[in-house]
Design a protein around this motif. Structure first.
Motif, PDB file in Angstrom:
ATOM      1  N   THR A  38       0.826  -1.218   0.000  1.00  0.00           N
ATOM      2  CA  THR A  38       0.000   0.000   0.000  1.00  0.00           C
ATOM      3  C   THR A  38       0.856   1.263   0.000  1.00  0.00           C
ATOM      4  N   TYR A  39       2.076   1.187   0.524  1.00  0.00           N
ATOM      5  CA  TYR A  39       2.951   2.371   0.512  1.00  0.00           C
ATOM      6  C   TYR A  39       3.378   2.714  -0.917  1.00  0.00           C
ATOM      7  N   VAL A  40       3.576   1.705  -1.737  1.00  0.00           N
ATOM      8  CA  VAL A  40       3.882   1.933  -3.149  1.00  0.00           C
ATOM      9  C   VAL A  40       2.681   2.560  -3.845  1.00  0.00           C
ATOM     10  N   LEU A  41       1.499   2.061  -3.512  1.00  0.00           N
ATOM     11  CA  LEU A  41       0.269   2.571  -4.141  1.00  0.00           C
ATOM     12  C   LEU A  41      -0.049   3.998  -3.703  1.00  0.00           C
ATOM     13  N   ILE A  42       0.153   4.283  -2.421  1.00  0.00           N
ATOM     14  CA  ILE A  42      -0.076   5.648  -1.928  1.00  0.00           C
ATOM     15  C   ILE A  42       0.867   6.619  -2.627  1.00  0.00           C
ATOM     16  N   SER A  43       2.135   6.249  -2.692  1.00  0.00           N
ATOM     17  CA  SER A  43       3.141   7.102  -3.319  1.00  0.00           C
ATOM     18  C   SER A  43       2.852   7.306  -4.798  1.00  0.00           C
ATOM     19  N   VAL A 102       6.030   7.772   4.091  1.00  0.00           N
ATOM     20  CA  VAL A 102       5.493   7.055   2.935  1.00  0.00           C
ATOM     21  C   VAL A 102       6.573   6.885   1.868  1.00  0.00           C
ATOM     22  N   ALA A 103       7.351   7.940   1.621  1.00  0.00           N
ATOM     23  CA  ALA A 103       8.413   7.868   0.610  1.00  0.00           C
ATOM     24  C   ALA A 103       9.473   6.834   0.999  1.00  0.00           C
ATOM     25  N   ASN A 104       9.883   6.841   2.261  1.00  0.00           N
ATOM     26  CA  ASN A 104      10.913   5.903   2.700  1.00  0.00           C
ATOM     27  C   ASN A 104      10.429   4.459   2.627  1.00  0.00           C
ATOM     28  N   PHE A 105       9.206   4.216   3.096  1.00  0.00           N
ATOM     29  CA  PHE A 105       8.657   2.864   3.064  1.00  0.00           C
ATOM     30  C   PHE A 105       8.450   2.408   1.622  1.00  0.00           C
TER      31      PHE A 105
END
Length: 218
Positions: A44-49, A163-166
């Protein structure tokens, strides 16, 4: 006055973020369990970003097109926008010899008093193609001359960085999906989704006010 393209960007982002929320709720409710839940949570962190990056780029393009539609003469355009208008000329000057460089600098400065129509290139935006962080918003605010803060709340900077780091840890394989998923609770990630949506809403409100008040004019 409605700016349908800008509104459309925000609406599409909302739909994407709602899909991410549902995925997280599926984990929280136990519908998705075990390793599948860890993989989904981390992804989800990839999707949010990706939603943030796509929406910001599309929103900037919509803003540029709205400015172009006003057919404002260059002589009336706020100076900071010339950092985009003259982008190719800056590059050309940097790659020119001394004599030619002088001529091109003169040509560039004459545009400030030109009555030609302002025509921003929608492919030239104040973005560098990297994962969006707080540092990307400050140049956008400077280029367009937005008068408010680039982020509405101080905690949004922490959210953007997290979010960017994850996202990068997952995308680059720097950490396992289980490790990334275990760093925050699902409830924490749901809060990040809300705050990224707030960041995008803040940009939309700022851009809309900018257009309504013709703040692209000197």
């Amino acid at each position: 006055m409605a700016y349908s393209n800008l509104e459309g960007c925000l609406h599409t982002a909302g739909e994407s973020l709602d899909g991410i929320r549902q995925a997280l709720l599926d984990i929280s409710s136990g519908k998705v369990k075990g390793g599948a839940a860890e993989a989904l949570h981390a992804s989800t962190y990839v999707l949010i970003s990706a939603t943030l990056e796509r929406t910001l780029k599309e929103s900037l393009t919509a803003l540029v097109n709205e400015i172009n539609a006003t057919r404002t003469p260059l002589i009336q355009v706020r100076p900071s926008l010339f950092s985009l208008i003259c982008d190719s000329q800056f590059v050309s000057i940097a790659n020119s010899g001394a004599h030619e460089s002088l001529n091109r600098r003169v040509d560039l400065t004459l545009q400030f008093s030109s009555h030609d129509q302002c025509l921003l290139n929608e492919s030239i935006l104040p973005l560098d193609g990297r994962t969006i962080r707080k540092k990307h918003f400050d140049p956008i605010w400077r280029v367009f001359g937005f008068s408010n803060n680039s982020l509405d709340l101080p905690r949004h900077q922490f959210t953007l960085e997290t979010v960017a780091n994850f996202r990068n840890d997952v995308a680059h394989g720097d950490a396992s999906l289980a490790e990334v998923a275990g760093r925050q609770t699902v409830e924490d990630t749901l809060r990040y989704v809300d705050e990224i949506e707030a960041v995008l809403l803040h940009f939309y409100s700022t851009a809309e006010d900018y257009l309504l008040k013709s703040l692209y004019v000197r």
